[in-house]
Design an enzyme around this catalytic site. Structure first.
Site, PDB file in Angstrom:
ATOM      1  N   TYR A   1       0.864  -1.191   0.000  1.00  0.00           N
ATOM      2  CA  TYR A   1       0.000   0.000   0.000  1.00  0.00           C
ATOM      3  C   TYR A   1       0.903   1.245   0.000  1.00  0.00           C
ATOM      4  O   TYR A   1       0.655   2.229   0.648  1.00  0.00           O
ATOM      5  CB  TYR A   1      -0.927  -0.030   1.221  1.00  0.00           C
ATOM      6  CG  TYR A   1      -2.176   0.807   1.063  1.00  0.00           C
ATOM      7  CD1 TYR A   1      -3.165   0.466   0.143  1.00  0.00           C
ATOM      8  CD2 TYR A   1      -2.381   1.938   1.855  1.00  0.00           C
ATOM      9  CE1 TYR A   1      -4.311   1.226   0.009  1.00  0.00           C
ATOM     10  CE2 TYR A   1      -3.534   2.699   1.731  1.00  0.00           C
ATOM     11  CZ  TYR A   1      -4.493   2.340   0.806  1.00  0.00           C
ATOM     12  OH  TYR A   1      -5.644   3.104   0.675  1.00  0.00           O
TER      13      TYR A   1
ATOM     14  N   HIS B   1       6.449  -2.716 -13.051  1.00  0.00           N
ATOM     15  CA  HIS B   1       7.826  -2.462 -13.461  1.00  0.00           C
ATOM     16  C   HIS B   1       8.359  -3.789 -13.994  1.00  0.00           C
ATOM     17  O   HIS B   1       8.075  -4.847 -13.419  1.00  0.00           O
ATOM     18  CB  HIS B   1       8.618  -2.051 -12.208  1.00  0.00           C
ATOM     19  CG  HIS B   1       9.866  -1.276 -12.491  1.00  0.00           C
ATOM     20  ND1 HIS B   1      10.285  -0.924 -13.747  1.00  0.00           N
ATOM     21  CD2 HIS B   1      10.807  -0.775 -11.648  1.00  0.00           C
ATOM     22  CE1 HIS B   1      11.412  -0.243 -13.665  1.00  0.00           C
ATOM     23  NE2 HIS B   1      11.760  -0.143 -12.399  1.00  0.00           N
TER      24      HIS B   1
HETATM   25  N1  LIG Z   1       7.097   5.320  -7.715  1.00  0.00           N
HETATM   26  C1  LIG Z   1       6.840   5.374  -9.011  1.00  0.00           C
HETATM   27  O1  LIG Z   1       6.861   6.437  -9.613  1.00  0.00           O
HETATM   28  C2  LIG Z   1       6.478   4.129  -9.761  1.00  0.00           C
HETATM   29  C3  LIG Z   1       5.912   4.256 -11.019  1.00  0.00           C
HETATM   30  C4  LIG Z   1       5.556   3.124 -11.703  1.00  0.00           C
HETATM   31  C5  LIG Z   1       5.816   1.884 -11.146  1.00  0.00           C
HETATM   32  N2  LIG Z   1       6.417   1.761  -9.910  1.00  0.00           N
HETATM   33  C6  LIG Z   1       6.645   0.413  -9.350  1.00  0.00           C
HETATM   34  O2  LIG Z   1       5.596   0.110  -8.427  1.00  0.00           O
HETATM   35  C7  LIG Z   1       6.094  -0.753  -7.396  1.00  0.00           C
HETATM   36  C8  LIG Z   1       5.829  -0.128  -6.035  1.00  0.00           C
HETATM   37  O3  LIG Z   1       6.476   1.124  -5.952  1.00  0.00           O
HETATM   38  P1  LIG Z   1       5.997   2.282  -4.949  1.00  0.00           P
HETATM   39  O4  LIG Z   1       6.483   3.553  -5.530  1.00  0.00           O
HETATM   40  O5  LIG Z   1       4.572   2.151  -4.639  1.00  0.00           O
HETATM   41  O6  LIG Z   1       6.719   2.064  -3.557  1.00  0.00           O
HETATM   42  P2  LIG Z   1       7.944   1.297  -2.934  1.00  0.00           P
HETATM   43  O7  LIG Z   1       8.506   2.209  -1.923  1.00  0.00           O
HETATM   44  O8  LIG Z   1       8.867   0.813  -3.979  1.00  0.00           O
HETATM   45  O9  LIG Z   1       7.178   0.063  -2.215  1.00  0.00           O
HETATM   46  C9  LIG Z   1       6.362   0.291  -1.123  1.00  0.00           C
HETATM   47  C10 LIG Z   1       5.691  -0.960  -0.593  1.00  0.00           C
HETATM   48  O10 LIG Z   1       6.630  -2.036  -0.341  1.00  0.00           O
HETATM   49  C11 LIG Z   1       6.501  -2.442   1.052  1.00  0.00           C
HETATM   50  N3  LIG Z   1       7.775  -2.937   1.588  1.00  0.00           N
HETATM   51  C12 LIG Z   1       9.020  -2.423   1.379  1.00  0.00           C
HETATM   52  N4  LIG Z   1       9.949  -3.138   2.081  1.00  0.00           N
HETATM   53  C13 LIG Z   1       9.252  -4.121   2.738  1.00  0.00           C
HETATM   54  C14 LIG Z   1       9.618  -5.171   3.612  1.00  0.00           C
HETATM   55  N5  LIG Z   1      10.901  -5.364   3.950  1.00  0.00           N
HETATM   56  N6  LIG Z   1       8.635  -5.967   4.118  1.00  0.00           N
HETATM   57  C15 LIG Z   1       7.344  -5.787   3.763  1.00  0.00           C
HETATM   58  N7  LIG Z   1       6.926  -4.798   2.932  1.00  0.00           N
HETATM   59  C16 LIG Z   1       7.866  -3.979   2.416  1.00  0.00           C
HETATM   60  C17 LIG Z   1       6.090  -1.155   1.761  1.00  0.00           C
HETATM   61  O11 LIG Z   1       5.562  -1.416   3.053  1.00  0.00           O
HETATM   62  P3  LIG Z   1       5.908  -0.361   4.231  1.00  0.00           P
HETATM   63  O12 LIG Z   1       5.249   0.920   3.835  1.00  0.00           O
HETATM   64  O13 LIG Z   1       5.346  -0.992   5.442  1.00  0.00           O
HETATM   65  O14 LIG Z   1       7.413  -0.215   4.231  1.00  0.00           O
HETATM   66  C18 LIG Z   1       5.042  -0.637   0.765  1.00  0.00           C
HETATM   67  O15 LIG Z   1       3.842  -1.340   0.865  1.00  0.00           O
HETATM   68  C19 LIG Z   1       7.577  -0.973  -7.712  1.00  0.00           C
HETATM   69  O16 LIG Z   1       7.689  -2.124  -8.522  1.00  0.00           O
HETATM   70  C20 LIG Z   1       7.933   0.251  -8.537  1.00  0.00           C
HETATM   71  O17 LIG Z   1       9.043   0.068  -9.360  1.00  0.00           O
HETATM   72  C21 LIG Z   1       6.707   2.864  -9.196  1.00  0.00           C
END
Ligand SMILES: NC(=O)c1ccc[n+]([C@@H]2O[C@H](COP(=O)([O-])OP(=O)(O)OC[C@H]3O[C@@H](n4cnc5c(N)ncnc54)[C@H](OP(=O)(O)O)[C@@H]3O)[C@@H](O)[C@H]2O)c1
Length: 414
Positions: free
Chosen positions: A102, A187
């Site tokens: 999330y 991704h």
């Molecule tokens: N950011 C962008 O602009 C973007 C654009 C397109 C696609 N994406 C892709 O979308 C995906 C998610 O990216 P995002 O930007 O939403 O955020 P992110 O920071 O990459 O991921 C956040 C999520 O991962 C969980 N998480 C991280 N470490 C963890 C651990 N050790 N144990 C359990 N949960 C863990 C976090 O939980 P907690 O909050 O509890 O740490 C949170 O739910 C990735 O594949 C990314 O490459 C991102």
């Protein structure tokens, strides 16, 4: 470039921008179309002839999948009108969509799917983010679960955990991905660099991708505004025989504006390249270098910041977004135009070798190795924070904070 130089351009822009402002009140379908294509594009209709966009925009509500001319190359794109709500709900009527994570993407995509009426559950570890999910209406035990429970319950598993954690949890997740399920990513990272992530999906599972071209915050905000973020999509494994149509439907369900097809490989290369380049790395480098030269030559922080960042983000970049760089060049003073025409090439020539190095480093997996290594260390957040502090505490961005506070719309705010 001074603000004075752009006074004429801004006046013209204000007049020319009116139709766009009016378009914002129209239904999202038309608006996303207007934003997706340049005014000069010719649209090839299914009946086989080309007409100018101006003639057909008002009657675009019911058009289907279409092939457009993007600067001389043909591409097929998909829009909301290709997946009306009934089709979306029908496509996933027998599915439980499990959104893992999330974070920014998980939150934005899950909320948009929920608002679109799709059956969504969340998989999120306990902590701050979990609490936020509860505050936003997700109920533990009903539609909010520990990550692996959600994988088990989901028929479409949307893996929006951090890229580093996707690798870590994979050995426990894989056995829960039984034949008939769909594994979704935003991704190409985990799949393309499988020699490093060891993520190899099991047989009988569709493996698909929808990658919004922006942060999850924008995915949500644009959807709430009746607009849409552009996304790429790809199918890596089509076990069901319906993977492509389900991917397109899911992409529209999460709030995409228009969608273009790619491969997992092209998505990850272009994404890692872009964010290290013009989207974030290069732009910070350019801002910093220009600011330093102005300061070294006796300009005040306020002057250096306004000429480097504020005028760019508040005035010129939004106009480039609306009208294009060609329009920007032809609507500034001839003094500014002469200078910009003379100097863009030296900047291009100086930076191209850096971009070439960067692309090589993305393609050979070095960027991925670095990212996985650094972002899986137990103290990775603290280390990142240290590097971020360096930027935050640099003079340019401390100056930026003061300049932002001085914007009239921020008067009285902290
Ligand atoms: N950011 C962008 O602009 C973007 C654009 C397109 C696609 N994406 C892709 O979308 C995906 C998610 O990216 P995002 O930007 O939403 O955020 P992110 O920071 O990459 O991921 C956040 C999520 O991962 C969980 N998480 C991280 N470490 C963890 C651990 N050790 N144990 C359990 N949960 C863990 C976090 O939980 P907690 O909050 O509890 O740490 C949170 O739910 C990735 O594949 C990314 O490459 C991102």
């Amino acid at each position: 470039m001074s603000s004075r130089v752009f006074a004429t351009a801004l006046r013209r822009a204000a007049t020319m921008a009116r139709p766009t402002v009016m378009a914002a009140a129209r239904p999202a379908v038309k608006q996303s179309f207007v934003k997706a294509a340049t005014v000069s594009i010719k649209y090839k209709l299914s009946i086989g002839h080309s007409i100018n966009s101006k003639q057909i925009v008002p009657t675009m509500q019911s058009r289907g999948m279409k092939t457009l001319d993007f600067g001389g190359s043909k591409e097929t794109v998909y829009e909301r009108s290709d997946v009306p709500k009934e089709k979306l709900l029908d496509t996933f009527k027998n599915d439980t969509i499990a959104v893992l994570g999330y974070g920014p993407q998980g939150r934005g995509q899950a909320l948009n799917l929920r608002d679109n009426g799709v059956n969504v559950i969340i998989g999120q570890r306990e902590g701050k983010t979990y609490q936020q999910a509860i505050e936003e209406g997700w109920v533990p035990g009903k539609n909010l679960f520990p990550v692996l429970d959600a994988v088990d319950k989901g028929t479409v598993v949307m893996n929006l955990l951090s890229d580093a954690f996707q690798k870590e949890i994979w050995p426990q997740m894989k056995p829960l991905l039984t034949p008939g399920k769909t594994l979704y990513f935003s991704h190409g990272f985990s799949i393309v660099y499988k020699d490093q992530t060891h993520i190899e999906p099991p047989e009988g599972v569709d493996v698909i991708l929808v990658a919004p071209k922006g942060s999850g915050f924008t995915v949500r905000r644009l959807f709430q505004e009746g607009r849409g973020i552009n996304s790429s999509f790809a199918v890596y494994k089509d076990a069901s025989g319906h993977a492509k149509e389900r991917t397109i439907a899911l992409g529209i369900g999460i709030g995409s504006g228009y969608m273009y097809e790619t491969t997992f490989e092209k998505e990850v290369y272009s994404d890692l390249f872009g964010e290290r380049g013009v989207l974030m790395g290069a732009i910070q480098g350019l801002f910093q270098a220009q600011y330093e030269v102005l300061r070294a030559n006796g300009h005040s922080p306020s002057e250096a910041f306004n000429e480097t960042v504020e005028e760019a983000t508040q005035s010129l970049y939004p106009l480039i977004g609306e009208r294009g760089m060609d329009w920007m060049y032809s609507n500034c003073s001839t003094t500014a135009m002469r200078g910009a025409l003379d100097w863009w090439k030296p900047f291009h020539d100086a930076s191209k070798p850096v971009f070439e190095d960067l692309y090589r480093s993305v393609k050979d997996g070095s960027e991925t190795a670095r990212s996985l290594d650094r972002n899986s260390q137990p103290d990775y957040r603290e280390k990142l924070e240290e590097e971020l502090r360096e930027i935050r505490e640099s003079e340019i961005w401390r100056t930026g904070k003061t300049v932002r506070q001085l914007r009239p719309e921020n008067a009285g705010k902290n």
